[in-house]
Design an enzyme around this catalytic site. Structure first.
Site, PDB file in Angstrom:
ATOM      1  N   ARG A 196       0.837  -1.074  -0.010  1.00 31.61           N
ATOM      2  CA  ARG A 196       0.023  -0.003   0.015  1.00 31.61           C
ATOM      3  C   ARG A 196       0.906   1.196   0.027  1.00 31.61           C
ATOM      4  O   ARG A 196       1.839   1.192   0.783  1.00 31.61           O
ATOM      5  CB  ARG A 196      -0.830   0.066   1.243  1.00 31.61           C
ATOM      6  CG  ARG A 196      -1.949  -1.113   1.080  1.00 31.61           C
ATOM      7  CD  ARG A 196      -2.512  -1.190   2.503  1.00 31.61           C
ATOM      8  NE  ARG A 196      -3.516  -2.361   2.591  1.00 31.61           N
ATOM      9  CZ  ARG A 196      -3.247  -3.792   2.759  1.00 31.61           C
ATOM     10  NH1 ARG A 196      -2.069  -3.964   2.689  1.00 31.61           N
ATOM     11  NH2 ARG A 196      -4.256  -4.867   2.542  1.00 31.61           N
ATOM     12  N   HIS A 201      -1.062  -2.377  -4.719  1.00 31.53           N
ATOM     13  CA  HIS A 201      -0.255  -3.342  -5.720  1.00 31.53           C
ATOM     14  C   HIS A 201      -0.063  -2.669  -7.243  1.00 31.53           C
ATOM     15  O   HIS A 201      -0.471  -3.258  -8.205  1.00 31.53           O
ATOM     16  CB  HIS A 201      -1.092  -4.789  -5.674  1.00 31.53           C
ATOM     17  CG  HIS A 201      -1.015  -5.563  -4.458  1.00 31.53           C
ATOM     18  ND1 HIS A 201      -0.029  -5.569  -3.616  1.00 31.53           N
ATOM     19  CD2 HIS A 201      -1.669  -6.409  -3.614  1.00 31.53           C
ATOM     20  CE1 HIS A 201       0.141  -6.440  -2.475  1.00 31.53           C
ATOM     21  NE2 HIS A 201      -1.200  -7.007  -2.819  1.00 31.53           N
ATOM     22  N   HIS A 244       2.291 -13.075  -5.720  1.00 29.68           N
ATOM     23  CA  HIS A 244       1.285 -13.071  -4.578  1.00 29.68           C
ATOM     24  C   HIS A 244       0.655 -14.346  -4.490  1.00 29.68           C
ATOM     25  O   HIS A 244      -0.570 -14.468  -4.518  1.00 29.68           O
ATOM     26  CB  HIS A 244       0.323 -11.863  -4.962  1.00 29.68           C
ATOM     27  CG  HIS A 244      -0.555 -11.434  -3.807  1.00 29.68           C
ATOM     28  ND1 HIS A 244      -1.393 -12.123  -3.280  1.00 29.68           N
ATOM     29  CD2 HIS A 244      -0.421 -10.138  -3.253  1.00 29.68           C
ATOM     30  CE1 HIS A 244      -2.066 -11.467  -2.185  1.00 29.68           C
ATOM     31  NE2 HIS A 244      -1.488 -10.217  -2.035  1.00 29.68           N
ATOM     32  N   SER A 245       1.524 -15.348  -4.523  1.00 28.11           N
ATOM     33  CA  SER A 245       0.954 -16.709  -4.418  1.00 28.11           C
ATOM     34  C   SER A 245       0.293 -17.054  -3.338  1.00 28.11           C
ATOM     35  O   SER A 245       0.751 -16.610  -1.991  1.00 28.11           O
ATOM     36  CB  SER A 245       1.974 -17.995  -4.916  1.00 28.11           C
ATOM     37  OG  SER A 245       2.250 -17.888  -6.202  1.00 28.11           O
ATOM     38  N   ASP A 301      -1.626  -9.334   8.298  1.00 30.06           N
ATOM     39  CA  ASP A 301      -1.384  -8.789   7.079  1.00 30.06           C
ATOM     40  C   ASP A 301      -0.432  -7.665   7.152  1.00 30.06           C
ATOM     41  O   ASP A 301      -0.722  -6.428   7.092  1.00 30.06           O
ATOM     42  CB  ASP A 301      -2.650  -8.250   6.499  1.00 30.06           C
ATOM     43  CG  ASP A 301      -2.477  -7.848   4.931  1.00 30.06           C
ATOM     44  OD1 ASP A 301      -1.645  -7.992   4.345  1.00 30.06           O
ATOM     45  OD2 ASP A 301      -3.415  -6.990   4.444  1.00 30.06           O
ATOM     46  N   GLU A 309       4.734 -12.745   0.928  1.00 34.45           N
ATOM     47  CA  GLU A 309       5.500 -11.776  -0.269  1.00 34.45           C
ATOM     48  C   GLU A 309       6.381 -11.120   0.044  1.00 34.45           C
ATOM     49  O   GLU A 309       6.518 -10.027   1.211  1.00 34.45           O
ATOM     50  CB  GLU A 309       4.031 -10.806  -0.300  1.00 34.45           C
ATOM     51  CG  GLU A 309       2.672 -11.426  -0.504  1.00 34.45           C
ATOM     52  CD  GLU A 309       1.489 -10.136  -0.360  1.00 34.45           C
ATOM     53  OE1 GLU A 309       1.582  -9.242  -1.101  1.00 34.45           O
ATOM     54  OE2 GLU A 309       0.644 -10.752   0.629  1.00 34.45           O
TER      55      GLU A 309
END
Length: 374
Positions: free
Chosen positions: A81, A106, A175-176, A273, A339
């Site tokens: 972000r 992103h 971003h898997s 997150d 990530e």
């Protein structure tokens, strides 16, 4: 020995074909799409020798075209972000599209995850290249970007490179979503707490005197042995403090393996997150251990190393029943992302690791995913 093959997987009207590349070693099989430089599938063996896919995805191209959760995608120009979708570079303010609450996420509404990349074979894998024009999604400079996926034995390597014609922020990651339930550990002593919009939190203490250079102050704050480190950024109104908090004694202490399911109940908000700090400004460029995941049922182990200064650990807090491979519904907390990237909102935070790429400079980072068994 890695076998590399390619076939057309579909076509996007007016934009051209989408290819599916397959990388195959004795231990691992990887599928890569030229759309979004997406990792569509990663199959690895369990202790009994059976190959299973360990990443989320879709059976058909249409799923990826409509996807809003970045399944398997390469994201950029800037992963994570940017607060309020604004930043200043060389005295000029740039404004981006807002696509995540009050922030830009992103890379914007049409980030790198929606582009069709040019794919070419390299030894043991595939290199995907993309030209992002000056002004793309509001960012300055024309950027030449590439990501190479190569497979050697049990290790999948992602190598990111970029050059720009103007100074621009850049922060690339994959971003898997991994569906390996079990124990997770992350090799970080600190993390960034965030506000309700997932921007690193700030404090504004009184009577802060910046009586020495920022570099010296930042160095001394990093050496603090207390609970939190405070990053000071001089502003015209006040001193903004960005907090780098020690994981010790908090639910964010993942330095030893923990079961994520029970730990989620202790984390404020919808789940993990958060950026975990792997290195700090001034640290040398080198690959470091980032994370390890063990799935006891199958014996599968995933180990992640990277040259990036952070890893965003995300526990799929916003998956809401999306239909994926084989008709499976992907629900909240059904998977996780690791990530590897720079710290969030780094373009607006001077003491954070710099995310600015200047003309004549090379952006270069490496992340390795190693799949073994116990």
């Amino acid at each position: 020995m890695t076998d590399v093959s390619v076939q057309q997987w579909g076509e996007v009207g007016g934009r051209g074909p989408v290819d599916l590349w397959v990388l195959q070693s004795a231990q691992v099989r990887v599928e890569v799409l030229s759309l979004g430089a997406i990792l569509r599938s990663v199959c690895c063996r369990g202790r009994e020798g059976h190959m299973e896919d360990v990443v989320l995805g879709f059976d058909h191209l249409e799923g990826y075209l409509s996807d809003q959760r970045y399944l398997g995608a390469t994201v950029g120009r800037v992963a994570n972000r940017i607060a309020r979708g604004r930043f200043v570079v060389e005295g000029k303010e740039y404004r981006l599209d807002i696509n995540n609450g009050p922030n830009a996420l992103h890379g914007g509404l049409r980030g790198f995850n929606k582009a069709i990349w040019l794919a070419t074979a390299v030894e043991g894998g595939v290199q995907l290249s993309l030209t992002s024009p000056d002004g793309d999604q509001g960012y300055p400079g024309e950027v030449q970007v590439s990501v190479s996926y190569t497979l050697q034995g049990e290790t999948l390597t992602a190598e990111y490179q970029a050059r720009s014609t103007k100074t621009t922020p850049i922060n690339l990651t994959n971003h898997s979503y991994f569906n390996l339930a079990g124990q997770v550990s992350i090799s970080a002593q600190s993390y960034l707490p965030v506000d309700d919009s997932s921007i690193p939190t700030e404090q504004r203490p009184k009577n802060i005197k910046l009586d020495r250079p920022m570099g010296s102050l930042h160095h001394s704050l990093r050496r603090c042995m207390g609970l939190a480190l405070l990053c000071c950024v001089p502003t015209t109104a006040a001193t903004t403090i960005r907090e780098i908090r020690r994981v010790k004694g908090t639910p964010f202490d993942l330095t030893t393996p923990v079961l994520i399911g029970p730990r989620l109940k202790e984390v404020p908000g919808p789940g993990f997150d958060h950026n975990f700090c792997l290195s700090f400004p001034g640290d040398s460029w080198t690959e470091r251990d980032a994370a390890r995941v063990c799935h006891p049922g199958s014996g599968r182990v995933l180990e992640v190393s990277t040259s990036q200064p952070g890893v965003q650990f995300y526990t799929a807090n916003f998956l809401d029943g999306l239909t994926g491979k084989g008709g499976v519904r992907y629900r909240k907390h059904s998977s996780f992302c690791l990530e590897t990237q720079n710290w969030p909102d780094a373009v607006n935070q001077a003491p954070f690791p710099s995310c600015l790429l200047c003309p004549g400079e090379d952006y270069h980072h490496v992340t390795r995913f190693t799949f073994t068994t116990v």
